[in-house]
Scaffold this motif. Structure first.
Motif, PDB file in Angstrom:
ATOM      1  N   ALA A 242       0.829  -1.211   0.000  1.00  0.00           N
ATOM      2  CA  ALA A 242       0.000   0.000   0.000  1.00  0.00           C
ATOM      3  C   ALA A 242       0.864   1.263   0.000  1.00  0.00           C
ATOM      4  N   LEU A 243       1.852   1.311   0.855  1.00  0.00           N
ATOM      5  CA  LEU A 243       2.679   2.508   0.981  1.00  0.00           C
ATOM      6  C   LEU A 243       3.655   2.657  -0.180  1.00  0.00           C
ATOM      7  N   PHE A 244       4.467   1.663  -0.394  1.00  0.00           N
ATOM      8  CA  PHE A 244       5.503   1.788  -1.418  1.00  0.00           C
ATOM      9  C   PHE A 244       4.925   1.795  -2.826  1.00  0.00           C
ATOM     10  N   GLY A 245       3.830   1.078  -3.051  1.00  0.00           N
ATOM     11  CA  GLY A 245       3.226   1.075  -4.385  1.00  0.00           C
ATOM     12  C   GLY A 245       2.838   2.467  -4.830  1.00  0.00           C
ATOM     13  N   ALA A 246       2.132   3.172  -3.980  1.00  0.00           N
ATOM     14  CA  ALA A 246       1.695   4.528  -4.319  1.00  0.00           C
ATOM     15  C   ALA A 246       2.879   5.475  -4.484  1.00  0.00           C
ATOM     16  N   VAL A 247       3.813   5.396  -3.590  1.00  0.00           N
ATOM     17  CA  VAL A 247       4.954   6.316  -3.608  1.00  0.00           C
ATOM     18  C   VAL A 247       5.893   6.021  -4.775  1.00  0.00           C
ATOM     19  N   LEU A 248       6.238   4.768  -4.987  1.00  0.00           N
ATOM     20  CA  LEU A 248       7.213   4.443  -6.030  1.00  0.00           C
ATOM     21  C   LEU A 248       6.707   4.759  -7.431  1.00  0.00           C
ATOM     22  N   ILE A 249       5.444   4.498  -7.686  1.00  0.00           N
ATOM     23  CA  ILE A 249       4.904   4.812  -9.010  1.00  0.00           C
ATOM     24  C   ILE A 249       4.930   6.322  -9.236  1.00  0.00           C
ATOM     25  N   SER A 250       4.538   7.080  -8.254  1.00  0.00           N
ATOM     26  CA  SER A 250       4.566   8.539  -8.370  1.00  0.00           C
ATOM     27  C   SER A 250       5.994   9.047  -8.545  1.00  0.00           C
ATOM     28  N   TRP A 251       6.904   8.523  -7.745  1.00  0.00           N
ATOM     29  CA  TRP A 251       8.304   8.960  -7.829  1.00  0.00           C
ATOM     30  C   TRP A 251       8.930   8.574  -9.160  1.00  0.00           C
ATOM     31  N   PHE A 252       8.586   7.412  -9.678  1.00  0.00           N
ATOM     32  CA  PHE A 252       9.109   7.001 -10.977  1.00  0.00           C
ATOM     33  C   PHE A 252       8.747   8.032 -12.036  1.00  0.00           C
ATOM     34  N   TRP A 253       7.489   8.452 -12.059  1.00  0.00           N
ATOM     35  CA  TRP A 253       7.073   9.429 -13.067  1.00  0.00           C
ATOM     36  C   TRP A 253       7.707  10.791 -12.823  1.00  0.00           C
ATOM     37  N   SER A 254       8.006  11.123 -11.586  1.00  0.00           N
ATOM     38  CA  SER A 254       8.762  12.354 -11.311  1.00  0.00           C
ATOM     39  C   SER A 254      10.161  12.266 -11.910  1.00  0.00           C
ATOM     40  N   LEU A 255      10.770  11.106 -11.782  1.00  0.00           N
ATOM     41  CA  LEU A 255      12.094  10.895 -12.362  1.00  0.00           C
ATOM     42  C   LEU A 255      12.048  10.981 -13.882  1.00  0.00           C
ATOM     43  N   VAL A 256      11.026  10.378 -14.476  1.00  0.00           N
ATOM     44  CA  VAL A 256      10.889  10.415 -15.926  1.00  0.00           C
ATOM     45  C   VAL A 256      10.700  11.855 -16.416  1.00  0.00           C
ATOM     46  N   THR A 257       9.838  12.615 -15.754  1.00  0.00           N
ATOM     47  CA  THR A 257       9.625  13.991 -16.200  1.00  0.00           C
ATOM     48  C   THR A 257      10.834  14.870 -15.959  1.00  0.00           C
ATOM     49  N   GLU A 258      11.643  14.531 -14.972  1.00  0.00           N
ATOM     50  CA  GLU A 258      12.874  15.279 -14.758  1.00  0.00           C
ATOM     51  C   GLU A 258      13.887  14.959 -15.862  1.00  0.00           C
ATOM     52  N   ARG A 259      13.895  13.730 -16.321  1.00  0.00           N
ATOM     53  CA  ARG A 259      14.868  13.263 -17.321  1.00  0.00           C
ATOM     54  C   ARG A 259      14.522  13.723 -18.736  1.00  0.00           C
ATOM     55  N   PHE A 260      13.234  13.716 -19.067  1.00  0.00           N
ATOM     56  CA  PHE A 260      12.822  14.034 -20.434  1.00  0.00           C
ATOM     57  C   PHE A 260      12.204  15.425 -20.524  1.00  0.00           C
ATOM     58  N   ASP A 261      12.571  16.143 -21.540  1.00  0.00           N
ATOM     59  CA  ASP A 261      11.990  17.454 -21.800  1.00  0.00           C
ATOM     60  C   ASP A 261      10.676  17.221 -22.554  1.00  0.00           C
ATOM     61  N   PRO A 262       9.542  17.647 -21.986  1.00  0.00           N
ATOM     62  CA  PRO A 262       8.269  17.355 -22.629  1.00  0.00           C
ATOM     63  C   PRO A 262       8.098  18.053 -23.983  1.00  0.00           C
ATOM     64  N   ARG A 263       8.835  19.092 -24.258  1.00  0.00           N
ATOM     65  CA  ARG A 263       8.724  19.792 -25.547  1.00  0.00           C
ATOM     66  C   ARG A 263       9.427  19.040 -26.657  1.00  0.00           C
TER      67      ARG A 263
END
Length: 133
Positions: free
Chosen positions: A111-132
């Motif tokens: 319950a705890l890590f599932g919610a946090v890790l998925i959210s954090w993963f997408w934070s990492l992806v958006t930090e890595r890739f320029d959406p433009r």
């Protein structure tokens, strides 16, 4: 071929594969969590477990947001995934000796890590890739 483009294409492929694996892990984790819990407890215990895990998740997400904002996803996400793996292994190490404790621990962990890790993963992806691009 532009080497920058090839590098981006490879990064997208890796990120997509990781996203698939992470979501598959989350689905499988929830199935195992529920099976282990319902094997060791009556179904009437489930609502209480859902409430406890929800409260834990709310507190965990608030703390996780603060950690992510101060440290950044590049540092925190790999450590969090490693910690989650270590916790999962430790839970499975005592599932035969203390199945009820393992069921509760796994339920709360997923319950705890599932919610946090998925959210954090997408934070990492958006930090890595320029959406433009």
């Amino acid at each position: 071929m532009n080497s920058g483009r090839a590098s981006t294409d490879a990064s997208v492929a890796v990120a997509s594969t990781c996203a698939f694996a992470m979501i598959a892990n989350q689905v499988a984790g929830k199935a195992v969590r529920d099976a282990l819990f319902l094997t060791n407890f009556d179904v009437t215990a489930l609502p209480g477990m859902v409430v406890v895990s929800s409260l834990l998740t709310i507190g965990g997400v608030l703390a996780a947001s603060r950690i992510l904002a101060t440290r950044g996803p590049g540092l925190v996400v790999p450590i969090a995934f490693g910690l989650s793996a270590a916790v999962t292994i430790s839970i499975w190490s005592f599932v035969d000796r203390a199945p009820k404790a393992a069921a509760i621990a796994l339920y709360l962990h997923v319950a705890l890590f599932g919610a946090v890790l998925i959210s954090w993963f997408w934070s990492l992806v958006t930090e890595r890739f320029d959406p433009r691009t």
